[in-house]
Design an enzyme around this catalytic site. Sequence first.
Site, PDB file in Angstrom:
ATOM      1  N   HIS A 113      76.619 -83.859 -17.679  1.00  0.00           N
ATOM      2  CA  HIS A 113      77.466 -83.826 -18.976  1.00  0.00           C
ATOM      3  C   HIS A 113      77.060 -82.675 -19.701  1.00  0.00           C
ATOM      4  O   HIS A 113      75.985 -82.438 -20.164  1.00  0.00           O
ATOM      5  CB  HIS A 113      77.655 -85.100 -19.514  1.00  0.00           C
ATOM      6  CG  HIS A 113      78.183 -85.293 -20.960  1.00  0.00           C
ATOM      7  ND1 HIS A 113      79.341 -84.511 -21.266  1.00  0.00           N
ATOM      8  CD2 HIS A 113      77.603 -85.597 -22.100  1.00  0.00           C
ATOM      9  CE1 HIS A 113      79.473 -84.639 -22.739  1.00  0.00           C
ATOM     10  NE2 HIS A 113      78.299 -85.185 -23.038  1.00  0.00           N
ATOM     11  N   ASN A 139      80.931 -79.691 -26.459  1.00  0.00           N
ATOM     12  CA  ASN A 139      80.823 -80.801 -25.696  1.00  0.00           C
ATOM     13  C   ASN A 139      82.131 -81.510 -25.749  1.00  0.00           C
ATOM     14  O   ASN A 139      82.559 -82.014 -26.826  1.00  0.00           O
ATOM     15  CB  ASN A 139      79.880 -81.977 -26.514  1.00  0.00           C
ATOM     16  CG  ASN A 139      79.568 -83.209 -25.967  1.00  0.00           C
ATOM     17  OD1 ASN A 139      80.361 -83.643 -25.176  1.00  0.00           O
ATOM     18  ND2 ASN A 139      78.638 -83.841 -26.273  1.00  0.00           N
ATOM     19  N   CYS A 151      81.465 -89.951 -22.328  1.00  0.00           N
ATOM     20  CA  CYS A 151      81.004 -88.896 -21.860  1.00  0.00           C
ATOM     21  C   CYS A 151      80.713 -88.935 -20.149  1.00  0.00           C
ATOM     22  O   CYS A 151      80.627 -87.959 -19.561  1.00  0.00           O
ATOM     23  CB  CYS A 151      79.972 -88.046 -22.555  1.00  0.00           C
ATOM     24  SG  CYS A 151      80.376 -87.936 -24.258  1.00  0.00           S
TER      25      CYS A 151
HETATM   26  C1  LIG Z   1      72.353 -83.430 -33.168  1.00  0.00           C
HETATM   27  C2  LIG Z   1      71.324 -82.431 -32.650  1.00  0.00           C
HETATM   28  C3  LIG Z   1      71.678 -80.891 -32.423  1.00  0.00           C
HETATM   29  C4  LIG Z   1      70.287 -82.216 -34.042  1.00  0.00           C
HETATM   30  O1  LIG Z   1      69.282 -81.469 -33.699  1.00  0.00           O
HETATM   31  P1  LIG Z   1      67.856 -82.099 -34.157  1.00  0.00           P
HETATM   32  O2  LIG Z   1      66.883 -80.946 -33.866  1.00  0.00           O
HETATM   33  O3  LIG Z   1      67.524 -83.496 -33.702  1.00  0.00           O
HETATM   34  O4  LIG Z   1      67.898 -82.003 -35.728  1.00  0.00           O
HETATM   35  P2  LIG Z   1      67.583 -83.142 -36.670  1.00  0.00           P
HETATM   36  O5  LIG Z   1      68.709 -84.213 -36.851  1.00  0.00           O
HETATM   37  O6  LIG Z   1      66.085 -83.647 -36.666  1.00  0.00           O
HETATM   38  O7  LIG Z   1      67.806 -82.202 -38.170  1.00  0.00           O
HETATM   39  C5  LIG Z   1      66.847 -81.318 -38.608  1.00  0.00           C
HETATM   40  C6  LIG Z   1      67.354 -80.827 -39.783  1.00  0.00           C
HETATM   41  O8  LIG Z   1      68.534 -79.788 -39.293  1.00  0.00           O
HETATM   42  C7  LIG Z   1      69.442 -80.242 -40.289  1.00  0.00           C
HETATM   43  N1  LIG Z   1      70.759 -80.058 -39.518  1.00  0.00           N
HETATM   44  C8  LIG Z   1      71.550 -81.084 -38.811  1.00  0.00           C
HETATM   45  N2  LIG Z   1      72.829 -80.394 -38.394  1.00  0.00           N
HETATM   46  C9  LIG Z   1      72.561 -79.042 -38.738  1.00  0.00           C
HETATM   47  C10 LIG Z   1      73.346 -77.905 -38.544  1.00  0.00           C
HETATM   48  N3  LIG Z   1      74.754 -77.884 -38.098  1.00  0.00           N
HETATM   49  N4  LIG Z   1      73.065 -76.844 -39.085  1.00  0.00           N
HETATM   50  C11 LIG Z   1      72.122 -76.512 -39.665  1.00  0.00           C
HETATM   51  N5  LIG Z   1      71.125 -77.500 -39.921  1.00  0.00           N
HETATM   52  C12 LIG Z   1      71.400 -78.788 -39.396  1.00  0.00           C
HETATM   53  C13 LIG Z   1      69.274 -81.710 -40.693  1.00  0.00           C
HETATM   54  O9  LIG Z   1      70.031 -82.167 -41.791  1.00  0.00           O
HETATM   55  C14 LIG Z   1      67.824 -81.644 -40.739  1.00  0.00           C
HETATM   56  O10 LIG Z   1      67.605 -81.099 -41.960  1.00  0.00           O
HETATM   57  P3  LIG Z   1      66.216 -81.698 -43.013  1.00  0.00           P
HETATM   58  O11 LIG Z   1      65.147 -81.571 -42.174  1.00  0.00           O
HETATM   59  O12 LIG Z   1      66.645 -81.131 -44.072  1.00  0.00           O
HETATM   60  O13 LIG Z   1      66.651 -83.214 -43.207  1.00  0.00           O
HETATM   61  C15 LIG Z   1      70.245 -83.228 -31.584  1.00  0.00           C
HETATM   62  O14 LIG Z   1      69.614 -84.243 -31.984  1.00  0.00           O
HETATM   63  C16 LIG Z   1      71.178 -83.462 -30.601  1.00  0.00           C
HETATM   64  O15 LIG Z   1      71.821 -82.538 -30.136  1.00  0.00           O
HETATM   65  N6  LIG Z   1      71.010 -84.754 -30.115  1.00  0.00           N
HETATM   66  C17 LIG Z   1      71.718 -85.119 -28.928  1.00  0.00           C
HETATM   67  C18 LIG Z   1      73.201 -85.421 -29.376  1.00  0.00           C
HETATM   68  C19 LIG Z   1      74.180 -85.317 -28.168  1.00  0.00           C
HETATM   69  O16 LIG Z   1      74.012 -84.743 -27.392  1.00  0.00           O
HETATM   70  N7  LIG Z   1      75.390 -86.084 -28.480  1.00  0.00           N
HETATM   71  C20 LIG Z   1      76.468 -86.434 -27.589  1.00  0.00           C
HETATM   72  C21 LIG Z   1      75.744 -87.113 -26.396  1.00  0.00           C
HETATM   73  S1  LIG Z   1      77.009 -87.274 -25.286  1.00  0.00           S
END
Ligand SMILES: CC(C)(COP(=O)(O)OP(=O)(O)OC[C@H]1O[C@@H](n2cnc3c(N)ncnc32)[C@H](O)[C@@H]1OP(=O)(O)O)[C@@H](O)C(=O)NCCC(=O)NCCS
Length: 322
Positions: free
Chosen positions: A248, A278, A123
């Site tokens: 990004h 993304n 990225c």
């Molecule tokens: C991936 C991301 C959106 C997840 O959001 P989060 O707030 O961290 O969520 P968590 O991983 O803690 O998960 C919380 C809950 O939501 C759930 N969940 C994950 N994806 C979900 C979705 N698409 N819809 C609904 N629930 C979802 C999980 O299973 C978890 O459930 P649980 O509590 O029952 O186990 C976030 O961590 C993120 O954006 N991280 C950065 C990733 C990124 O930018 N990557 C690219 C970099 S270049």
Amino acid sequence: MSGGLQIPDARAGARVLAFGDYRPARIVTNDEIARTVDTDDEWIRTRVGIAERRIAGDDEGIVELGVHAGGKALAGSGLDPSDIDLVILATCSAESPMPGYAPQVAHRLGIDAPGAFDLNAACAGFCYALATASAAVRAGNARNVLVVGAEKMSQWIDWTDRSTCIIFADGAGAAVVAGSDSPGIGPVVWGSAGDKYDKIIIEDRHSFIRQEGQSVFRWATTAIAPVAAQACERAGIKPEELAAVVPHQANLRIIEAIARRLKAVNAVVADDIVQSGNTSGASIPLALSRMIERGDVPSGAPALLVGFGAGLSYAAQVIQIP
Ligand SMILES: CC(C)(COP(=O)(O)OP(=O)(O)OC[C@H]1O[C@@H](n2cnc3c(N)ncnc32)[C@H](O)[C@@H]1OP(=O)(O)O)[C@@H](O)C(=O)NCCC(=O)NCCS
């Protein structure tokens, strides 16, 4: 006899002449994804900021995406294909590792026998490629460079994994870099954290993208704003002088956190993720192209670009809007 060498075409600076973008026609909404995996529009908008994303057709690979965006940037620059000496294609989602895709993009655009190579910094790829292009022009190794970021992330997504399939998308963006008498592309600040190599990863050819969402989120919201600030400092620009901040497009909450910490109080902050998802190495030129097209940012004004992601790799520089 003197053994001294010469660099006949070295330039004092490099600048971007024009940007170009390409978004595949197919729009995939959150509701459409929620029909096949357990998620919903509100969760995705609140946690990630995405409303919809573009997904390329079966007949659109990295080359086609890159040709569309590269052709638009080239047309906008007013240059002829024969003026381009180097083509750099930033991608981390190629269908196969060999051959590189840059020579084909160049050939399809009618650029005859340029230097051409692919660059993988995920990225952060576009910022790495832009810095490399700027250095090549200033060193006299190329008169003009076409830089392309093209990604077909959809082919590396597990469409049953709700933690990734809602995030990644397809698209391409490009820029034409030329020599100039004064710098229009500031010094790059780049770095990496290889100890975190497994935080965003495609393990092998049989695997899909996997990430540790929370660790990546924490890293991006703490480590990246200081990199952005350093890029401003090295370019001699105060954050409050920035007209645009183009991080990004990983997650709207990450983007907002970076902009807040940078205190770029007068800048328009890119939010193309809402419509484009993304798109990894394509997201920065996609976002900036749209801002320029909309008239959000004046020509000549300073804009901060900052890329970060798998590697983990990151890079930032200040440029002048073409
Ligand atoms: C991936 C991301 C959106 C997840 O959001 P989060 O707030 O961290 O969520 P968590 O991983 O803690 O998960 C919380 C809950 O939501 C759930 N969940 C994950 N994806 C979900 C979705 N698409 N819809 C609904 N629930 C979802 C999980 O299973 C978890 O459930 P649980 O509590 O029952 O186990 C976030 O961590 C993120 O954006 N991280 C950065 C990733 C990124 O930018 N990557 C690219 C970099 S270049």
